[in-house]
Design an enzyme around this catalytic site. Structure first.
Site, PDB file in Angstrom:
ATOM      1  N   LYS A   1       0.835  -1.199   0.000  1.00  9.88           N
ATOM      2  CA  LYS A   1       0.000   0.000   0.000  1.00  9.88           C
ATOM      3  C   LYS A   1       0.875   1.258   0.000  1.00  9.88           C
ATOM      4  O   LYS A   1       2.093   1.189   0.212  1.00  9.88           O
ATOM      5  CB  LYS A   1      -0.922  -0.042   1.222  1.00  9.88           C
ATOM      6  CG  LYS A   1      -1.860  -1.274   1.248  1.00  9.88           C
ATOM      7  CD  LYS A   1      -2.770  -1.233   2.471  1.00  9.88           C
ATOM      8  CE  LYS A   1      -3.605  -2.500   2.588  1.00  9.88           C
ATOM      9  NZ  LYS A   1      -4.544  -2.440   3.727  1.00  9.88           N
TER      10      LYS A   1
ATOM     11  N   TYR B   1     -12.077  -3.015  -2.869  1.00  7.18           N
ATOM     12  CA  TYR B   1     -12.583  -3.010  -1.494  1.00  7.18           C
ATOM     13  C   TYR B   1     -14.110  -2.994  -1.441  1.00  7.18           C
ATOM     14  O   TYR B   1     -14.695  -2.617  -0.421  1.00  7.18           O
ATOM     15  CB  TYR B   1     -11.993  -1.837  -0.719  1.00  7.18           C
ATOM     16  CG  TYR B   1     -10.579  -2.090  -0.208  1.00  7.18           C
ATOM     17  CD1 TYR B   1     -10.291  -3.216   0.569  1.00  7.18           C
ATOM     18  CD2 TYR B   1      -9.539  -1.209  -0.481  1.00  7.18           C
ATOM     19  CE1 TYR B   1      -9.011  -3.454   1.044  1.00  7.18           C
ATOM     20  CE2 TYR B   1      -8.247  -1.438  -0.002  1.00  7.18           C
ATOM     21  CZ  TYR B   1      -7.996  -2.566   0.764  1.00  7.18           C
ATOM     22  OH  TYR B   1      -6.728  -2.804   1.240  1.00  7.18           O
TER      23      TYR B   1
ATOM     24  N   ASN C   1      -1.629  -0.191   7.286  1.00  5.93           N
ATOM     25  CA  ASN C   1      -1.076  -1.500   7.644  1.00  5.93           C
ATOM     26  C   ASN C   1      -0.258  -2.139   6.523  1.00  5.93           C
ATOM     27  O   ASN C   1      -0.065  -3.342   6.487  1.00  5.93           O
ATOM     28  CB  ASN C   1      -2.172  -2.424   8.185  1.00  5.93           C
ATOM     29  CG  ASN C   1      -3.266  -2.675   7.176  1.00  5.93           C
ATOM     30  OD1 ASN C   1      -3.171  -2.255   6.021  1.00  5.93           O
ATOM     31  ND2 ASN C   1      -4.301  -3.372   7.599  1.00  5.93           N
TER      32      ASN C   1
ATOM     33  N   GLU D   1      -9.316 -10.954  -7.422  1.00  6.10           N
ATOM     34  CA  GLU D   1      -8.386  -9.828  -7.329  1.00  6.10           C
ATOM     35  C   GLU D   1      -7.304  -9.911  -8.401  1.00  6.10           C
ATOM     36  O   GLU D   1      -6.922  -8.886  -8.980  1.00  6.10           O
ATOM     37  CB  GLU D   1      -7.789  -9.764  -5.921  1.00  6.10           C
ATOM     38  CG  GLU D   1      -8.842  -9.339  -4.885  1.00  6.10           C
ATOM     39  CD  GLU D   1      -8.426  -9.486  -3.439  1.00  6.10           C
ATOM     40  OE1 GLU D   1      -9.256  -9.201  -2.559  1.00  6.10           O
ATOM     41  OE2 GLU D   1      -7.274  -9.890  -3.176  1.00  6.10           O
TER      42      GLU D   1
ATOM     43  N   HIS E   1      -1.688  -5.477   1.489  1.00  4.35           N
ATOM     44  CA  HIS E   1      -2.919  -6.247   1.330  1.00  4.35           C
ATOM     45  C   HIS E   1      -2.582  -7.647   0.846  1.00  4.35           C
ATOM     46  O   HIS E   1      -1.693  -7.819   0.012  1.00  4.35           O
ATOM     47  CB  HIS E   1      -3.833  -5.580   0.284  1.00  4.35           C
ATOM     48  CG  HIS E   1      -4.888  -6.518  -0.214  1.00  4.35           C
ATOM     49  ND1 HIS E   1      -6.060  -6.758   0.469  1.00  4.35           N
ATOM     50  CD2 HIS E   1      -4.922  -7.338  -1.301  1.00  4.35           C
ATOM     51  CE1 HIS E   1      -6.771  -7.663  -0.190  1.00  4.35           C
ATOM     52  NE2 HIS E   1      -6.103  -8.034  -1.259  1.00  4.35           N
TER      53      HIS E   1
HETATM   54  P1  ATP Z   1      -6.470  -6.238   3.503  1.00  2.36           P
HETATM   55  O1  ATP Z   1      -7.810  -6.583   2.872  1.00  2.36           O
HETATM   56  O2  ATP Z   1      -6.036  -4.821   3.217  1.00  2.36           O
HETATM   57  O3  ATP Z   1      -5.424  -7.273   3.220  1.00  2.36           O
HETATM   58  P2  ATP Z   1      -7.345  -7.382   5.944  1.00  2.36           P
HETATM   59  O4  ATP Z   1      -7.887  -8.468   5.079  1.00  2.36           O
HETATM   60  O5  ATP Z   1      -6.400  -7.773   7.037  1.00  2.36           O
HETATM   61  O6  ATP Z   1      -6.632  -6.267   5.076  1.00  2.36           O
HETATM   62  P3  ATP Z   1      -9.999  -6.252   6.006  1.00  2.36           P
HETATM   63  O7  ATP Z   1     -10.965  -6.598   7.064  1.00  2.36           O
HETATM   64  O8  ATP Z   1     -10.159  -6.849   4.651  1.00  2.36           O
HETATM   65  O9  ATP Z   1      -8.528  -6.557   6.592  1.00  2.36           O
HETATM   66  O10 ATP Z   1      -9.961  -4.663   5.895  1.00  2.36           O
HETATM   67  C1  ATP Z   1      -9.450  -4.033   4.732  1.00  2.36           C
HETATM   68  C2  ATP Z   1      -8.637  -2.830   5.139  1.00  2.36           C
HETATM   69  O11 ATP Z   1      -9.505  -1.848   5.685  1.00  2.36           O
HETATM   70  C3  ATP Z   1      -7.612  -3.107   6.242  1.00  2.36           C
HETATM   71  O12 ATP Z   1      -6.375  -3.530   5.736  1.00  2.36           O
HETATM   72  C4  ATP Z   1      -7.496  -1.766   6.925  1.00  2.36           C
HETATM   73  O13 ATP Z   1      -6.514  -0.942   6.289  1.00  2.36           O
HETATM   74  C5  ATP Z   1      -8.860  -1.157   6.728  1.00  2.36           C
HETATM   75  N1  ATP Z   1      -9.629  -1.341   7.950  1.00  2.36           N
HETATM   76  C6  ATP Z   1     -10.181  -2.480   8.412  1.00  2.36           C
HETATM   77  N2  ATP Z   1     -10.822  -2.286   9.571  1.00  2.36           N
HETATM   78  C7  ATP Z   1     -10.661  -0.971   9.856  1.00  2.36           C
HETATM   79  C8  ATP Z   1     -11.088  -0.119  10.919  1.00  2.36           C
HETATM   80  N3  ATP Z   1     -11.797  -0.602  11.944  1.00  2.36           N
HETATM   81  N4  ATP Z   1     -10.717   1.190  10.852  1.00  2.36           N
HETATM   82  C9  ATP Z   1      -9.993   1.668   9.839  1.00  2.36           C
HETATM   83  N5  ATP Z   1      -9.565   0.927   8.795  1.00  2.36           N
HETATM   84  C10 ATP Z   1      -9.889  -0.372   8.814  1.00  2.36           C
HETATM   85 MG    MG Z   2      -9.107  -8.113   3.406  1.00  3.61          MG
END
Ligand code: ATP
Ligand code: MG
Length: 137
Positions: A9, A49, A112, A126, A115
């Site tokens: 990211k 997303y 974080n 994806e 992805h």
């Molecule tokens: P990614 O899909 O980015 O690999 P992930 O699968 O670990 O991450 P998801 O639940 O898919 O987590 O959430 C997608 C992204 O949305 C997260 O990586 C994070 O950056 C953001 N996100 C998730 N939960 C929150 C939250 N409570 N507040 C802010 N941002 C969030």
């Molecule tokens: Mg995810």
């Protein structure tokens, strides 16, 4: 052979962690089959997303992912989808285990670093969303 989609990211790129992050998948033994550096369009971000469309953080997530370039990748190997998620660590870097990418380098759930696809179906979707067939070796 199993494939997954990973994207470093904007924060990972800006913090100079591209090499370190790629190294972890290379040294694990996975094979890189696609790689590109791009500024993400709003349309691509909203599709990627889409599952989070109703969540309160959706707007800021799309803003962030489109704010500056990302490194999009496809990696191949036995069990790569689940293994990459382990190497990446928990969504919230504050609770991600040390030794994981997010645990070692992250502090903020909205920043974080990387992805990773979470299941075979999302990996397939994806990869097709981000890459054309001819962009994969
Ligand atoms: P990614 O899909 O980015 O690999 P992930 O699968 O670990 O991450 P998801 O639940 O898919 O987590 O959430 C997608 C992204 O949305 C997260 O990586 C994070 O950056 C953001 N996100 C998730 N939960 C929150 C939250 N409570 N507040 C802010 N941002 C969030
Ligand atoms: Mg995810």
């Amino acid at each position: 052979m199993e494939r997954t989609f990973l994207a470093i990211k904007p924060d990972g790129v800006q913090r100079g962690l591209v090499g370190e992050i790629i190294r972890r998948f290379e040294t694990k033994g996975f094979t890189l089959v696609g790689l590109k550096f791009l500024k993400v369009s709003r349309e691509l971000a909203e599709q990627h997303y889409g599952v989070h469309r109703e969540r309160p953080f959706f707007g800021s997530l799309v803003e962030f992912i489109t704010s500056s370039p990302v490194v999009a990748m496809v990696w191949e190997g036995d069990g790569v989808i689940a293994s990459a998620r382990k190497i990446i660590g928990a969504t919230n870097p504050l609770t991600a285990e040390p030794g994981t990418i997010r645990g070692d380098f992250g502090l903020n759930i909205g920043r974080n670093l990387i992805h990773g696809s979470d299941a075979p179906e999302t990996a397939q979707q994806e990869i097709a969303l981000w890459f054309k067939d001819e962009e994969l070796v």
